[in-house]
Design a protein around this motif. Structure first.
Motif, PDB file in Angstrom:
ATOM      1  N   THR A  48      57.167  33.166  41.211  1.00 54.87           N
ATOM      2  CA  THR A  48      56.326  32.922  40.030  1.00 54.87           C
ATOM      3  C   THR A  48      55.435  31.701  40.167  1.00 54.87           C
ATOM      4  N   GLN A  49      55.927  30.655  40.847  1.00 52.56           N
ATOM      5  CA  GLN A  49      55.183  29.398  40.881  1.00 52.56           C
ATOM      6  C   GLN A  49      54.312  29.218  42.125  1.00 52.56           C
ATOM      7  N   VAL A  50      54.616  29.966  43.174  1.00 46.79           N
ATOM      8  CA  VAL A  50      53.818  29.850  44.402  1.00 46.79           C
ATOM      9  C   VAL A  50      53.021  31.125  44.644  1.00 46.79           C
ATOM     10  N   PHE A  51      53.742  32.245  44.790  1.00 45.58           N
ATOM     11  CA  PHE A  51      53.068  33.518  45.093  1.00 45.58           C
ATOM     12  C   PHE A  51      52.089  33.903  43.991  1.00 45.58           C
ATOM     13  N   MET A  52      52.582  34.016  42.759  1.00 45.48           N
ATOM     14  CA  MET A  52      51.732  34.494  41.662  1.00 45.48           C
ATOM     15  C   MET A  52      50.648  33.490  41.279  1.00 45.48           C
ATOM     16  N   THR A  53      50.947  32.208  41.395  1.00 40.01           N
ATOM     17  CA  THR A  53      49.939  31.187  41.089  1.00 40.01           C
ATOM     18  C   THR A  53      48.771  31.278  42.068  1.00 40.01           C
ATOM     19  N   SER A  54      49.098  31.447  43.342  1.00 41.72           N
ATOM     20  CA  SER A  54      48.058  31.563  44.351  1.00 41.72           C
ATOM     21  C   SER A  54      47.271  32.859  44.183  1.00 41.72           C
ATOM     22  N   LEU A  55      48.000  33.944  43.916  1.00 39.23           N
ATOM     23  CA  LEU A  55      47.335  35.227  43.663  1.00 39.23           C
ATOM     24  C   LEU A  55      46.365  35.113  42.491  1.00 39.23           C
ATOM     25  N   GLY A  56      46.836  34.509  41.406  1.00 37.16           N
ATOM     26  CA  GLY A  56      46.003  34.375  40.219  1.00 37.16           C
ATOM     27  C   GLY A  56      44.783  33.510  40.451  1.00 37.16           C
ATOM     28  N   ARG A  57      44.946  32.438  41.222  1.00 35.04           N
ATOM     29  CA  ARG A  57      43.810  31.563  41.503  1.00 35.04           C
ATOM     30  C   ARG A  57      42.718  32.300  42.284  1.00 35.04           C
ATOM     31  N   TYR A  58      43.136  33.144  43.216  1.00 35.04           N
ATOM     32  CA  TYR A  58      42.161  33.913  44.002  1.00 35.04           C
ATOM     33  C   TYR A  58      41.401  34.887  43.104  1.00 35.04           C
ATOM     34  N   VAL A  59      42.118  35.553  42.214  1.00 32.98           N
ATOM     35  CA  VAL A  59      41.470  36.498  41.305  1.00 32.98           C
ATOM     36  C   VAL A  59      40.470  35.777  40.407  1.00 32.98           C
ATOM     37  N   VAL A  60      40.864  34.618  39.908  1.00 35.08           N
ATOM     38  CA  VAL A  60      39.971  33.840  39.039  1.00 35.08           C
ATOM     39  C   VAL A  60      38.674  33.481  39.775  1.00 35.08           C
ATOM     40  N   LEU A  61      38.791  33.103  41.030  1.00 32.26           N
ATOM     41  CA  LEU A  61      37.626  32.655  41.786  1.00 32.26           C
ATOM     42  C   LEU A  61      36.703  33.790  42.186  1.00 32.26           C
ATOM     43  N   PHE A  62      37.278  34.934  42.574  1.00 33.31           N
ATOM     44  CA  PHE A  62      36.451  35.948  43.227  1.00 33.31           C
ATOM     45  C   PHE A  62      36.364  37.301  42.531  1.00 33.31           C
ATOM     46  N   PHE A  63      37.046  37.464  41.404  1.00 39.75           N
ATOM     47  CA  PHE A  63      36.980  38.765  40.734  1.00 39.75           C
ATOM     48  C   PHE A  63      35.556  39.168  40.350  1.00 39.75           C
ATOM     49  N   PRO A  64      34.719  38.274  39.836  1.00 40.82           N
ATOM     50  CA  PRO A  64      33.356  38.700  39.483  1.00 40.82           C
ATOM     51  C   PRO A  64      32.594  39.286  40.665  1.00 40.82           C
ATOM     52  N   ILE A  65      32.775  38.723  41.850  1.00 46.02           N
ATOM     53  CA  ILE A  65      32.047  39.223  43.022  1.00 46.02           C
ATOM     54  C   ILE A  65      32.565  40.597  43.413  1.00 46.02           C
ATOM     55  N   PHE A  66      33.892  40.773  43.420  1.00 44.93           N
ATOM     56  CA  PHE A  66      34.466  42.082  43.724  1.00 44.93           C
ATOM     57  C   PHE A  66      33.988  43.123  42.721  1.00 44.93           C
ATOM     58  N   MET A  67      34.062  42.802  41.435  1.00 46.36           N
ATOM     59  CA  MET A  67      33.717  43.766  40.396  1.00 46.36           C
ATOM     60  C   MET A  67      32.237  44.129  40.432  1.00 46.36           C
ATOM     61  N   LEU A  68      31.372  43.120  40.467  1.00 45.80           N
ATOM     62  CA  LEU A  68      29.940  43.384  40.472  1.00 45.80           C
ATOM     63  C   LEU A  68      29.515  44.115  41.734  1.00 45.80           C
ATOM     64  N   GLY A  69      30.110  43.763  42.865  1.00 49.15           N
ATOM     65  CA  GLY A  69      29.795  44.450  44.109  1.00 49.15           C
ATOM     66  C   GLY A  69      30.207  45.913  44.058  1.00 49.15           C
ATOM     67  N   ALA A  70      31.377  46.181  43.477  1.00 49.37           N
ATOM     68  CA  ALA A  70      31.850  47.563  43.368  1.00 49.37           C
ATOM     69  C   ALA A  70      30.965  48.372  42.422  1.00 49.37           C
ATOM     70  N   ILE A  71      30.557  47.767  41.313  1.00 47.02           N
ATOM     71  CA  ILE A  71      29.680  48.464  40.361  1.00 47.02           C
ATOM     72  C   ILE A  71      28.329  48.762  41.002  1.00 47.02           C
ATOM     73  N   PHE A  72      27.770  47.771  41.687  1.00 50.86           N
ATOM     74  CA  PHE A  72      26.470  47.957  42.335  1.00 50.86           C
ATOM     75  C   PHE A  72      26.543  49.071  43.382  1.00 50.86           C
ATOM     76  N   GLY A  73      27.589  49.052  44.190  1.00 53.35           N
ATOM     77  CA  GLY A  73      27.740  50.085  45.204  1.00 53.35           C
ATOM     78  C   GLY A  73      27.881  51.468  44.610  1.00 53.35           C
ATOM     79  N   LYS A  74      28.642  51.566  43.525  1.00 50.77           N
ATOM     80  CA  LYS A  74      28.833  52.861  42.867  1.00 50.77           C
ATOM     81  C   LYS A  74      27.528  53.363  42.254  1.00 50.77           C
ATOM     82  N   LEU A  75      26.756  52.469  41.668  1.00 49.04           N
ATOM     83  CA  LEU A  75      25.458  52.861  41.099  1.00 49.04           C
ATOM     84  C   LEU A  75      24.501  53.327  42.196  1.00 49.04           C
ATOM     85  N   MET A  76      24.484  52.620  43.310  1.00 51.19           N
ATOM     86  CA  MET A  76      23.609  53.011  44.418  1.00 51.19           C
ATOM     87  C   MET A  76      24.012  54.378  44.971  1.00 51.19           C
ATOM     88  N   ALA A  77      25.314  54.643  45.003  1.00 52.06           N
ATOM     89  CA  ALA A  77      25.782  55.932  45.519  1.00 52.06           C
ATOM     90  C   ALA A  77      25.490  57.060  44.545  1.00 52.06           C
TER      91      ALA A  77
END
Length: 460
Positions: A48-77
């Motif tokens: 809870t304090q190491v694994f999940m904290t690190s996982l959560g920090r990564y999601v906080v930092l990079f989720f917008p890029i993953f999400m927007l990139g996936a939406i853009f790719g799907k729209l282009m397809a």
């Protein structure tokens, strides 16, 4: 015992990932195994304090890029823009240059921010028809798509919106355009080396009398009237690259961002967020441009947006789970020995050590973004400190780390490799040798060249 625990845990991660076990389950299991074997616990606190904290920090930092990139790719397809671009490039070069045409079509789409999985789906039916016409063995399709999608546009070309190029900006205070000269040189090496190899394989097959082969591809047909023209199709890609450059290099550097020093905004240096901000804005604008320019070709825009959004969840949580696993390994006392051993490699040249560390972790996890994140999460600050003390430009660290992430990640258990073979209906036995050369050997060689050039000439 601690070292043995880490090694066995990593071997388990590689083995079960190759066998198809989902990393969302696998990562915490292997992390728990390492903790129990190395020090007997505490398991729940570590989870809870190491694994999940690190996982959560990564999601906080990079989720917008993953999400927007996936939406853009799907729209282009779904709008047919990806298919238009592929048809135009492949049609212009023709069957005689089928391998180069497929590679360039994939490269343009991935450099424009379209997901490599979306690109593989979009390009494969066209590539199969072209290879059949030119009597080039089908087994070479995977290598051509991999070369255009998983190599220079993912790690080398300056400004690419790939997540691998965005991750180092948070650690080194750089932008996605870091060390552009070195990036272009690496891209040329990867492209030229990959094309040379695949052309050599094509020539040998022709001499042996091997044609396309007997394959029931069940290819999809496309209605030309349901797609836009090339210039309209490529415009959203221009928006991504152009606006990313404008905001990264001009707009944000000239703005007063001193308010970021407030605790409310995390007390961060402006340089650590400019790269991410620029990419987010450029992807949003590109998405809007597709919705405006290709609205008539989208049968259900809301469905496309929803599917694109949901399509981002599994990739980011897979990568974040690997980052969480890396954080647990880094928390073990035995990891200090491994860290010191890695850092002791070429102590006067941290780029060498950085390249080795990122390549090793990318290979172990079978993920370029996962390996890169783990390496920088655990050692990034140390590398930056050493580079600063030696007068090394952080942009060199950025480009070396990014290119290194696209080397040993392409071992047989890599998720992208497995997915590509599934999409093309090929096997490791028939096609992995070509993927190995164009996705691993050539990029590693390019990385070595960049380390040598950067060490002698500096960042440019």
């Amino acid at each position: 015992m601690g070292i043995a625990a880490i090694v066995l845990s990593l071997m388990g991660l590689m083995y079960f990932a190759y066998r198809g076990m989902n990393v969302l389950i696998l990562a915490p299991i292997m992390a728990t195994f390492a903790v129990l074997m190395a020090q007997g616990g505490p398991v729940m606190a570590t989870y809870t304090q190491v694994f999940m904290t690190s996982l959560g920090r990564y999601v906080v930092l990079f989720f917008p890029i993953f999400m927007l990139g996936a939406i853009f790719g799907k729209l282009m397809a779904d709008s047919g823009a990806s298919t238009t671009i592929a048809h135009s490039i492949i049609g212009r070069l023709g069957p005689k240059h089928a391998i180069t045409a497929v590679t360039l079509a994939c490269a343009l789409l991935t450099f424009g921010g379209v997901s490599l999985f979306v690109v593989a789906f979009a390009i494969y039916p066209i590539a199969a028809a072209l290879f059949r016409q030119a009597q080039i063995p089908k087994r070479l399709i995977a290598g051509a798509i991999a070369l255009g999608s998983f190599t220079f546009t993912m790690t080398a070309l300056p400004g690419t919106p790939a997540i691998q190029n965005a991750i180092p900006t948070r650690f080194f205070g750089t932008t996605t355009f870091a060390a552009p000269g070195l990036g272009i040189i690496a891209a040329i090496i990867m492209f030229a080396g990959g094309i040379a190899w695949l052309t050599y394989r094509q020539r040998n097959a022709a001499l042996a009398g091997e044609g396309y082969g007997n394959h029931d591809d069940k290819l999809q047909s496309f209605d030309e009237n349901e797609r836009s023209g090339f210039m309209l199709a490529v415009l959203p890609i221009v928006v991504v690259i152009g606006l990313n450059a404008v905001f990264s290099l001009i707009v944000f550097p000239r703005m007063d961002l001193t308010y970021l020093s407030q605790q409310l905004y995390g007390n961060v240096a402006p340089a650590t967020v400019i790269g991410t901000w620029s990419l987010i804005i450029s992807l949003i604008c590109a998405i809007l441009s597709v919705l405006v320019l290709h609205r008539r070709y989208l049968r259900d825009a809301q469905k496309t947006l929803n599917e694109g959004t949901m399509g981002a969840l599994l990739p980011i949580f897979n990568t974040a789970s690997e980052v969480g696993y890396g954080a647990v390994i880094a928390s073990l006392a035995a990891f200090a020995l491994i860290r010191d051993s890695v850092l002791s490699i070429a102590p006067d040249n941290p780029t060498v050590s950085l390249a080795i560390a990122v390549n090793a972790l990318a290979g172990i996890t079978g993920s370029s973004s996962g390996g890169l994140s783990i390496a920088l999460d655990t050692l990034g600050a140390t590398y930056l400190e050493r580079a600063t003390a030696l007068g090394i430009n952080p942009e060199l660290l950025h480009r070396v780390a990014t290119i290194a992430s696209g080397g040993f990640d392409s071992l047989p258990h890599n998720g992208a490799v497995i997915s590509l073979l599934a999409i093309t209906g090929l096997t490791h036995r028939s096609s992995y040798s070509d993927i190995f050369v164009v996705n691993l050997l050539v990029p590693v060689f390019a990385g070595i060249v960049i380390v040598v050039l950067g060490s002698t000439l500096g960042s440019f």
